[in-house]
Design a protein around this motif. Structure first.
Motif, PDB file in Angstrom:
ATOM      1  N   SER A 119     -39.509  34.751  30.990  1.00 27.45           N
ATOM      2  CA  SER A 119     -38.732  33.524  30.887  1.00 27.45           C
ATOM      3  C   SER A 119     -38.916  32.707  32.148  1.00 27.45           C
ATOM      4  O   SER A 119     -39.148  33.248  33.230  1.00 27.45           O
ATOM      5  CB  SER A 119     -37.254  33.836  30.683  1.00 27.45           C
ATOM      6  N   THR A 160     -36.555  25.351  29.387  1.00 28.47           N
ATOM      7  CA  THR A 160     -36.630  26.795  29.511  1.00 28.47           C
ATOM      8  C   THR A 160     -37.831  27.250  28.715  1.00 28.47           C
ATOM      9  O   THR A 160     -37.940  26.982  27.523  1.00 28.47           O
ATOM     10  CB  THR A 160     -35.355  27.464  28.987  1.00 28.47           C
ATOM     11  N   SER A 185     -40.512  30.366  27.526  1.00 30.74           N
ATOM     12  CA  SER A 185     -40.602  31.805  27.300  1.00 30.74           C
ATOM     13  C   SER A 185     -42.014  32.186  26.888  1.00 30.74           C
ATOM     14  O   SER A 185     -42.768  31.362  26.361  1.00 30.74           O
ATOM     15  CB  SER A 185     -39.618  32.239  26.209  1.00 30.74           C
TER      16      SER A 185
END
Length: 128
Positions: free
Chosen positions: A21, A79, A81
């Protein structure tokens, strides 16, 4: 000041899985292209996967296609990932998150020089 913070690296046996992440802070980057790169000892930094600002378009290196999945959450900020399945010893490297400063919703970038901000890196080690 822009910061990218990666997490999720570690040691895993061949065939296993890890999820990386990356959280961006300092500005709103919900429309900026992002990517994952890796660098093994003695080798150049190479792209693993990249995603467009709108999250629709993705790119994968041939060596990870079908095993890795990149995704982003644009709900608040950026964000990023990377789900890594069926890991192989040759996936061992330091993995870096990268973010492009200029926004552009539908373009993906797969070279390091296209990115302006980098995380500190997280080590992924795959044992045989």
């Amino acid at each position: 000041q822009v910061q990218l913070v990666e997490s999720g690296g570690g040691l895993v046996q061949a065939g296993g899985a890890l999820r990386l992440s990356c959280a961006a802070s300092g500005r709103t980057f919900s429309r900026n292209a992002m990517g994952w790169f890796r660098q093994a000892p003695g080798k150049e930094r190479e792209v693993v996967a990249a995603v467009s600002g709108n999250g629709i378009y993705t790119y994968y290196a041939a060596s990870v296609k079908g095993r890795f999945t990149i995704s982003r959450d644009n709900a608040n900020t950026a964000t990023l990932s990377l789900q890594m399945n069926t890991l192989k010893p040759e996936d061992t490297a330091v993995y870096y998150c990268a973010l492009r400063q200029t926004s552009g919703s539908s373009t993906i970038y797969n070279t390091p020089d296209a990115y302006d901000y980098w995380g500190q890196g997280t080590q992924v080690t795959v044992s045989s």
